[in-house]
Design an enzyme around this catalytic site. Structure first.
Site, PDB file in Angstrom:
ATOM      1  N   ARG A  37       0.816  -1.217   0.000  1.00 53.73           N
ATOM      2  CA  ARG A  37       0.000   0.000   0.000  1.00 53.73           C
ATOM      3  C   ARG A  37       0.849   1.266   0.000  1.00 53.73           C
ATOM      4  NH1 ARG A  37      -4.983  -1.595  -1.614  1.00 53.73           N
ATOM      5  NH2 ARG A  37      -5.589  -3.484  -0.507  1.00 53.73           N
ATOM      6  N   HIS A  67       5.497  -9.184  -7.036  1.00 55.01           N
ATOM      7  CA  HIS A  67       4.239  -8.466  -7.288  1.00 55.01           C
ATOM      8  C   HIS A  67       4.435  -6.995  -6.959  1.00 55.01           C
ATOM      9  CE1 HIS A  67       0.051  -7.449  -7.528  1.00 55.01           C
ATOM     10  NE2 HIS A  67      -0.349  -8.711  -7.643  1.00 55.01           N
ATOM     11  N   TYR A  70      -0.020  -2.419  -4.844  1.00 61.40           N
ATOM     12  CA  TYR A  70      -1.355  -2.121  -5.361  1.00 61.40           C
ATOM     13  C   TYR A  70      -1.513  -0.655  -5.752  1.00 61.40           C
ATOM     14  CZ  TYR A  70      -2.789  -6.646  -3.390  1.00 61.40           C
ATOM     15  OH  TYR A  70      -2.915  -7.988  -3.093  1.00 61.40           O
ATOM     16  N   HIS A 107      -0.806  -4.934 -11.684  1.00 59.07           N
ATOM     17  CA  HIS A 107      -2.158  -4.638 -12.139  1.00 59.07           C
ATOM     18  C   HIS A 107      -2.054  -3.490 -13.140  1.00 59.07           C
ATOM     19  CE1 HIS A 107      -4.074  -6.218  -8.124  1.00 59.07           C
ATOM     20  NE2 HIS A 107      -3.362  -7.138  -8.763  1.00 59.07           N
ATOM     21  N   GLU A 142      -1.521  -8.426 -15.308  1.00 59.35           N
ATOM     22  CA  GLU A 142      -2.465  -9.331 -14.654  1.00 59.35           C
ATOM     23  C   GLU A 142      -3.875  -9.127 -15.202  1.00 59.35           C
ATOM     24  OE1 GLU A 142      -4.110 -10.454 -10.178  1.00 59.35           O
ATOM     25  OE2 GLU A 142      -2.147  -9.486 -10.413  1.00 59.35           O
ATOM     26  N   ASP A 176      -5.394 -14.499 -13.439  1.00 60.51           N
ATOM     27  CA  ASP A 176      -5.953 -14.703 -12.107  1.00 60.51           C
ATOM     28  C   ASP A 176      -7.328 -15.350 -12.257  1.00 60.51           C
ATOM     29  OD1 ASP A 176      -7.594 -14.044  -9.696  1.00 60.51           O
ATOM     30  OD2 ASP A 176      -5.745 -13.089  -9.032  1.00 60.51           O
ATOM     31  N   HIS A 179     -10.216 -13.324 -10.846  1.00 57.08           N
ATOM     32  CA  HIS A 179     -10.463 -12.121 -11.635  1.00 57.08           C
ATOM     33  C   HIS A 179     -11.182 -12.425 -12.942  1.00 57.08           C
ATOM     34  CE1 HIS A 179      -6.916  -9.810  -9.575  1.00 57.08           C
ATOM     35  NE2 HIS A 179      -7.869 -10.158  -8.728  1.00 57.08           N
ATOM     36  N   HIS A 211      -2.497 -17.005 -11.054  1.00 54.63           N
ATOM     37  CA  HIS A 211      -2.947 -16.816  -9.682  1.00 54.63           C
ATOM     38  C   HIS A 211      -4.145 -17.730  -9.485  1.00 54.63           C
ATOM     39  CE1 HIS A 211      -1.176 -12.488  -9.168  1.00 54.63           C
ATOM     40  NE2 HIS A 211      -0.301 -13.439  -8.916  1.00 54.63           N
ATOM     41  N   ASP A 224     -14.081  -8.974  -7.499  1.00 49.95           N
ATOM     42  CA  ASP A 224     -12.736  -9.354  -7.043  1.00 49.95           C
ATOM     43  C   ASP A 224     -12.669  -9.646  -5.546  1.00 49.95           C
ATOM     44  OD1 ASP A 224     -10.037  -9.806  -6.731  1.00 49.95           O
ATOM     45  OD2 ASP A 224      -9.419  -7.729  -7.096  1.00 49.95           O
ATOM     46  N   HIS A 226     -11.487 -12.858  -3.373  1.00 47.45           N
ATOM     47  CA  HIS A 226     -10.905 -14.191  -3.421  1.00 47.45           C
ATOM     48  C   HIS A 226     -11.500 -15.101  -2.347  1.00 47.45           C
ATOM     49  CE1 HIS A 226      -6.942 -12.650  -5.444  1.00 47.45           C
ATOM     50  NE2 HIS A 226      -8.037 -12.151  -5.987  1.00 47.45           N
ATOM     51  N   GLU A 256      -3.403 -17.001  -3.817  1.00 51.84           N
ATOM     52  CA  GLU A 256      -3.633 -15.737  -3.120  1.00 51.84           C
ATOM     53  C   GLU A 256      -4.940 -15.826  -2.334  1.00 51.84           C
ATOM     54  OE1 GLU A 256      -1.775 -12.319  -5.989  1.00 51.84           O
ATOM     55  OE2 GLU A 256      -3.730 -13.117  -6.548  1.00 51.84           O
TER      56      GLU A 256
END
Length: 276
Positions: A37, A67, A70, A107, A142, A176, A179, A211, A224, A226, A256
């Site tokens: 973040r 990765h 975000y 992303h 992704e 993913d 996703h 993913h 989205d 998971h 994930e």
């Protein structure tokens, strides 16, 4: 042999992640390059990296996946946000050259009202600034769920980005499962059709990682969320078909799912039992 792992904390370094992966039955793993973040990245420790590379060779840990945070949004309308994306990715790619031959996933971003075409152009522009002919890291776009103004909820949007990247040989895609399901691609009942569509639009040769996540939402929800393997709308049987599909089984799979380490260990064991 199934190549499967999960997302691990990078706070204690590469060797610690490698040992954790082995302890839960994994032979690969994913990690954040920096605070997911924020902007902070831990300084690299050459001794840790050297020890990890030796350990990875001994324990056959393959294709680790970094990765991006975000907060990275190369499609933003704000110059400040795009500059953070460019700076963070440039630093990440430089750092990843110390563990060559692996992948970096991000992303694509959200166009926040500019329109997908403008966002796609901005993403490609950033990649054209950053990719280098000599780099050993493959950068992955992704697939997204298509919520809000997200780019990447349609395979066609990923293809548009790839078509505009000059050094596209350094690019690939991470699919993913949550996703694409939330984006409206029925991988539970029509996996072959979805993969054929992906192949026509993007090309299966571009698919470098998966993913592996179940979804808390019904098909096409664009939300989205998971879920643990077998505890969502996609289901365990569909997950087993995915890991055994001839076009996918050679790829690395990264969990994930909402788990702690013991939960990941159970899921890895479950999936290995279903791998043929």
């Amino acid at each position: 042999m199934l190549t499967i792992g999960c997302h691990l904390s990078s706070s204690k370094g590469y060797l610690s992640m490698g040992k954790t992966a082995v302890s839960i039955g994994a032979n690969t793993f994913q990690f954040f390059t920096r605070n997911p973040r924020g902007a902070r990245a831990k300084a690299l420790d050459p001794k840790d990296i050297s020890a990890f590379l030796e350990y990875a060779g001994e324990h056959r840990i393959d294709k680790i996946l970094a990765h991006a945070p975000y907060t990275l949004n190369a499609a933003s309308a704000e110059t400040r946000v795009r500059e953070f994306a460019r700076t963070a990715m440039a630093d990440d790619l430089e750092r990843l050259e110390h563990t060559p031959g692996n992948c970096y996933n991000f992303h694509p971003g959200s166009h926040v009202g500019q329109g997908a075409e403008a966002g796609i152009s901005l993403i490609a522009d950033m990649l054209n600034q950053l990719l280098k002919p000599e780099q050993a890291t493959t950068v992955l776009l992704e697939t997204m769920a298509g919520k809000g103004s997200e780019i990447g909820g349609k395979f066609e949007e990923l293809r548009e980005i790839l078509d505009r990247v000059e050094l596209s040989g350094h690019m690939g895609v991470c699919l993913d499962t949550c996703h694409v399901w939330d984006g409206g691609y029925d991988i539970a009942e029509h996996l072959d059709e979805v993969l054929n569509h992906f192949d026509r639009v993007v090309g299966l040769g571009r698919l470098k990682a998966i993913h592996l996540n179940d979804s808390q939402n019904p098909l096409g929800a664009h939300k989205d969320r998971h879920a643990k393997i077998g505890h969502g709308f996609i289901g365990l049987e569909a997950m087993a078909r995915i890991i055994n599909h001839p076009a996918l089984k050679h790829l690395p799979f990264y969990l994930e799912t909402p788990n702690e380490l013991d939960g990941y260990a159970q899921e890895i064991k479950l999936l290995r039992e279903h791998a043929r």
